[in-house]
Design a protein around this motif. Sequence first.
Motif, PDB file in Angstrom:
ATOM      1  N   TYR A  73       0.845  -1.194   0.000  1.00 57.60           N
ATOM      2  CA  TYR A  73       0.000   0.000   0.000  1.00 57.60           C
ATOM      3  C   TYR A  73       0.878   1.241   0.000  1.00 57.60           C
ATOM      4  O   TYR A  73       1.944   1.274   0.621  1.00 57.60           O
ATOM      5  CB  TYR A  73      -0.900   0.032   1.240  1.00 57.60           C
ATOM      6  N   THR A  75       1.022   4.927   1.389  1.00 59.18           N
ATOM      7  CA  THR A  75       0.385   5.676   2.467  1.00 59.18           C
ATOM      8  C   THR A  75       1.032   7.043   2.597  1.00 59.18           C
ATOM      9  O   THR A  75       2.218   7.215   2.322  1.00 59.18           O
ATOM     10  CB  THR A  75       0.516   4.941   3.818  1.00 59.18           C
ATOM     11  N   THR A  82      -2.112   8.874   9.486  1.00 56.87           N
ATOM     12  CA  THR A  82      -1.673   8.068   8.358  1.00 56.87           C
ATOM     13  C   THR A  82      -2.888   7.771   7.497  1.00 56.87           C
ATOM     14  O   THR A  82      -3.941   7.408   8.007  1.00 56.87           O
ATOM     15  CB  THR A  82      -1.052   6.746   8.840  1.00 56.87           C
ATOM     16  N   VAL A  84      -4.143   5.768   3.832  1.00 54.86           N
ATOM     17  CA  VAL A  84      -3.826   4.878   2.709  1.00 54.86           C
ATOM     18  C   VAL A  84      -4.273   5.558   1.433  1.00 54.86           C
ATOM     19  O   VAL A  84      -5.442   5.904   1.271  1.00 54.86           O
ATOM     20  CB  VAL A  84      -4.523   3.511   2.877  1.00 54.86           C
TER      21      VAL A  84
END
Length: 127
Positions: A73, A75, A82, A84
């Motif tokens: 992923y 991010t 945080t 995504v």
Amino acid sequence: MSTAYATNTSNLVDVTFWFVAIIFLVILLLILYFFLAKTAKKGPKNKEIKMAKKYYLDRNLYIAIIKVFEEYYVTLVTSDSTEVLRKLNNEEVEEITKENLNFVDTLSKVLKREKTPKEKEDKKSKK
């Protein structure tokens, strides 16, 4: 009638014992503190979650490629949160991870690059 008085030697032994015990306790606490500080910096070890790459945008802002189990992923990480951005497919992951230039390669590319016309003029004017 007998009375037991403390002698000077017994007082000295008591003071010495407590002094050594306190020193031992302080040393033990310092060892424990350094051990805990060292383990806390490393953080918990987890084989399922790993940061593959990190690209800094600012001091407190960076984009990270994180591997969670077998999926990657992208991010966006700030000091507060945080998020995504998207999931990467296998081709994108291979392309990103193969781009592994070391410092010497990067430095040689910078030194070998062509100079812009402005830089050439500046060099001529300095002579």
